[in-house]
Design a protein around this motif. Structure first.
Motif, PDB file in Angstrom:
ATOM      1  N   UNK A   1       0.887  -1.155   0.043  1.00 48.55           N
ATOM      2  CA  UNK A   1       0.085  -0.119   0.094  1.00 48.55           C
ATOM      3  C   UNK A   1       0.872   1.217  -0.029  1.00 48.55           C
ATOM      4  N   UNK A   2       2.169   1.078   0.495  1.00 50.10           N
ATOM      5  CA  UNK A   2       2.753   2.269   0.418  1.00 50.10           C
ATOM      6  C   UNK A   2       3.455   2.659  -0.756  1.00 50.10           C
ATOM      7  N   UNK A   3       3.729   1.928  -1.659  1.00 51.30           N
ATOM      8  CA  UNK A   3       3.953   2.127  -3.040  1.00 51.30           C
ATOM      9  C   UNK A   3       2.886   2.888  -3.737  1.00 51.30           C
ATOM     10  N   UNK A   4       1.503   2.313  -3.549  1.00 49.19           N
ATOM     11  CA  UNK A   4       0.570   2.839  -4.045  1.00 49.19           C
ATOM     12  C   UNK A   4       0.153   4.301  -3.498  1.00 49.19           C
ATOM     13  N   UNK A   5       0.379   4.473  -2.274  1.00 50.48           N
ATOM     14  CA  UNK A   5       0.491   5.888  -1.743  1.00 50.48           C
ATOM     15  C   UNK A   5       1.603   6.636  -2.135  1.00 50.48           C
ATOM     16  N   UNK A   6       2.508   6.367  -2.314  1.00 46.84           N
ATOM     17  CA  UNK A   6       3.883   7.061  -2.731  1.00 46.84           C
ATOM     18  C   UNK A   6       3.453   7.794  -4.217  1.00 46.84           C
ATOM     19  N   UNK A   7       3.061   6.688  -5.040  1.00 46.74           N
ATOM     20  CA  UNK A   7       2.599   7.350  -6.423  1.00 46.74           C
ATOM     21  C   UNK A   7       1.584   8.332  -6.473  1.00 46.74           C
ATOM     22  N   UNK A   8       0.565   8.340  -5.399  1.00 47.79           N
ATOM     23  CA  UNK A   8      -0.377   9.331  -5.353  1.00 47.79           C
ATOM     24  C   UNK A   8       0.285  10.382  -4.636  1.00 47.79           C
TER      25      UNK A   8
END
Length: 799
Positions: free
Chosen positions: A617-624
């Motif tokens: 989820x942190x990869x996803x959050x980092x993109x956003x």
């Protein structure tokens, strides 16, 4: 269209070479793709010398000839008379094709390998003799092409005719073009002396039931004909034009079609029941076996030639096998007609049957040229097949051709061509096309000839004047245009910046169809009240899998992931920027611009120094967060939880703008991942860019590099488990703490000795002054005050 040079010269006399005429035609708008030597089509047929002739040991009528073409010696088996040692002959090597259509190959004849064929004059396409050997001059050099040794030359112009110039699909048509470009005359064949009268009306009847589809139908009846081989010169010209000679009657119809551009058909009149021709539409389910041996089912869209009992030909396309010319044909009915081009085109496409006749009818033939072609064919039948014509000619012409009257203004002509021309000169140029010109002065009136269907507008006449006057004589000028540029729209720059960020983060852009499967949308399990669950259905979809307009980008991204995963790509990062279509009552759907992206598999690939790790989820959050940083929009934030039924609870995020949800992100639920047959994990996100574009952007502020060192302080405190660290960060940033450069979370801990329901969070404060180096005492004072307010506000305790 292949045009033999000798045939063309019979219609128009010019003091130009074939290559010069080809260039002239091309400059005049009728492209000549090349000038070929007709005899080269035979392939490797060379001069050979007979070295010896011996009887064949296994056959009395065959001889074994040892020959050479200058490079090697080999044997050829032949049964031709007159073979002698020392003769120079035409030798067809393997791969050649004789004039009669036989392909040469190495073959063993009665135990002897024959590596070629010694040709007769007929087989070489030189004369009609079949029973002797073609003997070449003694001085002919072995190995050279035989036609050079005989000084034979028959150039053939390969003309590429555009669809609007059907009048050029004949030798006469090309001759007209040459005559117009060279300002000379066209010589038409002399009208034949055929008996006139009305006797034919007692022998045959013709009725046109569809005058819109058949505007003219003419015919002549000839009795006492003999079906045999065509004269050599006729067969040779057909061969040079790419048609195979069949028999004298069929060859006459093909010959006249190539010569004058009018397709014809020959019926065995004894097989026409009731001695009556009816031009009508086919009946539903009616069947006809055509000359190619195929039995075809016809429909009412097809025009047919019929007798009293049924169809005998597909009009303008192909005749029927039952009424075709055969060896026993004694009386022949020649047909020449004008058929509607659209009808023939539709018939040929529907039957998947294209012929030389249909090719010409589709592009339009000359309705006024029907009698000339019919009489020319009748005269050639009498010449090649004998017989006696029944006096008279049937000519049913329900709707005579009326040429259009086209007005040409000289001012408009000069405006296009930038050339001043007197009206007399313009009139002379247009008259070279075969039409009539009336009037002089500023305005001319032109009537095109019946064979020029492509002339109907004033612009057509301007083009005719330009090409006959000479494109190379027209002045050259550059077009004048004002160049203007607009500032790029905000949406364009916003989307391009978004693409750049995602590409820099390792994503690949995809473009999916705007049409999706309703099943893929239903798999998301959206509630019935959700407008995204009620897509717009297409009235005429390509398939059921593309029958509704997308309301989300997510189904297309999942299909893309499945497509790649089935091809052994298990690590994927893709994004799409595209329109979605939301229902809006009875009105047109609302189109909104969305961004969607998908992460599947490992965040980092495995290699020798690291085992890699799956995306989280942190990869996803980092993109956003990286996108938010680039967008610089006011009032946009990420909050935990999305409420989307297809995302896992606790592993989803929501993007809000001023209290309004504009996007979601999170892990795909297991059921949906299984529905699309994807591996774990799969992270997705989708953002409404149209909503974000309504928000103002924060100005970009540039600062110089720091000149003085920073001072760091940490705060570790125990807070309740459900308190997001983001709330603390937001509170700190809004406090206005002096010298605070940034604050960030550096550690989160759960477990002993922290009680259940609580967690330990460490925040790092970075202080810096732009004017001087900060002292510890003043930083400590600021930090203590900030810590006090934070602990009080969030009811936390230091650790």
């Amino acid at each position: 269209m292949r045009v033999p040079w000798s045939w063309l010269r019979e219609f128009v006399e010019v003091d130009l070479s074939p290559e010069e005429v080809a260039e002239l035609l091309t400059l005049g708008g009728l492209e000549v793709e090349g000038v070929e030597e007709a005899y080269e089509a035979l392939g490797p047929v060379v001069v050979a010398e007979i070295l010896s002739v011996t009887p064949h040991p296994e056959a009395e009528n065959l001889k074994i000839c040892e020959v050479t073409h200058g490079r090697e010696r080999f044997e050829v088996v032949s049964g031709a008379p007159g073979l002698e040692k020392g003769l120079k002959v035409a030798l067809a090597l393997p791969g050649a094709v004789t004039f009669s259509g036989e392909r040469i190959r190495e073959v063993r004849i009665r135990g002897v390998l024959s590596r070629g064929m010694i040709l007769s004059p007929y087989e070489a396409g030189v004369a009609g003799d079949r029973d002797r050997v073609l003997v070449l001059p003694p001085e002919a050099e072995p190995g050279e092409p035989f036609y050079r040794a005989l000084a034979l030359s028959e150039p053939v112009l390969e003309v590429a005719v555009t669809p609007n110039r059907g009048d050029c699909l004949s030798v006469l048509g090309v001759a007209r073009e040459v005559a117009a470009l060279c300002e000379t005359e066209v010589h038409l064949p002399d009208p034949p002396d055929l008996p006139e009268g009305e006797d034919i009306l007692r022998e045959a009847r013709v009725e046109i039931l569809e005058p819109d589809l058949c505007g003219r139908y003419a015919g002549r009846l000839i009795r006492g004909v003999s079906v045999r081989e065509s004269p050599f010169e006729m067969a040779r010209r057909l061969w040079m034009c790419g048609l195979r000679p069949i028999n004298n009657l069929v060859d006459v119809t093909n010959y006249v079609m190539l010569e004058l551009g009018q397709p014809l058909h020959a019926f065995d009149w004894s097989k026409i029941r009731g001695r009556r021709i009816v031009v009508r539409r086919a009946r539903d389910g009616e069947r006809l076996r055509t000359l190619d041996g195929e039995e075809r089912e016809l429909s009412r869209d097809i025009l047919v030639i019929a007798d009293e009992e049924g169809a005998v030909a597909v009009a303008g396309v192909m005749g029927g096998a039952e009424s075709g010319i055969g060896e026993g044909t004694g009386e022949v009915f020649l047909e020449a007609a004008w058929f509607n081009p659209s009808s023939i085109r539709r018939t040929a496409r529907g039957l998947r049957l294209s012929t030389e006749s249909s090719y010409r009818f589709e592009r339009g033939v000359d309705p006024e040229g029907v009698p000339l072609a019919l009489d020319r064919a009748a005269a050639l039948v009498l010449e090649t097949a004998g017989g006696a014509p029944v006096p008279g000619r049937i000519d049913v012409y329900p709707r005579p051709h009326r040429p259009p009257r086209i007005t040409l203004r000289l001012s408009r002509l000069e405006g296009y061509l930038r050339v001043e021309m007197a009206s007399e000169e313009v009139a002379r140029v247009l008259e070279r096309t075969g039409g009539r010109v009336e009037g002089r002065g500023e305005v001319l009136t032109y009537e095109p000839p019946s064979f020029r269907h492509d002339l109907s507008l004033e612009e057509d006449l301007i083009e005719e004047v330009a090409r006959l006057y000479g494109y190379d004589r027209l002045p050259v000028s550059l077009p004048v245009g004002e160049l203007s540029a607009e500032a790029p729209h905000r949406e364009d720059t916003f989307v391009e910046r978004t693409r750049e960020v995602l590409r820099a983060l390792g994503f690949y852009e995809v473009i999916n169809y705007s049409f999706i499967s309703p099943e893929a949308l239903a798999a998301l399990e959206l509630s019935g009240e959700d407008p995204r669950a009620r897509p717009l259905r297409l009235a005429n979809p390509l398939s059921e899998t593309q029958s509704v307009m997308r309301t989300l980008l997510l189904p297309g991204l999942l299909e893309t992931a499945r497509f790649n995963y089935f091809r052994e790509i298990d690590r994927l990062k893709v994004f799409e920027v595209g329109r979605v279509f939301l229902p809006r009552g009875g009105e047109l759907p609302e189109e909104r611009l969305h961004l969607g992206f998908l992460i599947m598999g490992e965040a980092t690939p495995e290699f020798w120094g690291d085992k890699g790790r799956p995306a989280d989820v942190y990869d996803l959050k980092g993109v956003l967060e990286r996108l938010l940083c680039e967008w610089r929009l006011e009032g946009v934030e990420l909050t935990p939880g999305s409420g989307e039924p297809f995302l896992k609870r606790g592993l989803s995020l929501s993007l809000a703008a001023r209290g309004r949800t504009v996007g979601f992100a999170g892990a795909l639920k297991t059921y949906l991942r299984a529905r699309f047959e994807l591996p774990e994990p799969v992270w997705v996100a989708e953002v409404d860019l149209s909503a974000l574009l309504e928000l103002p952007e924060s100005p970009r502020v540039y600062r110089g590099l720091p000149r003085f060192p920073a001072t760091v302080r940490d705060l570790t405190m125990v807070v309740r488990e459900d308190l997001p660290a983001g709330e603390v960060l937001r509170f700190v940033r809004e406090m206005g703490i002096p010298y605070l450069e940034r604050v960030e979370v550096v550690d989160v801990y759960r477990g002993d000795p922290i009680p259940p329901g609580e967690k330990s969070v460490t925040f790092r404060f970075v202080y810096r002054s732009a004017e001087r180096t900060l002292e510890d005492r003043e930083v400590n004072a600021v930090q203590e005050e900030a810590v006090r307010r934070i602990l009080e506000t969030f009811k936390a305790r230091p650790r």
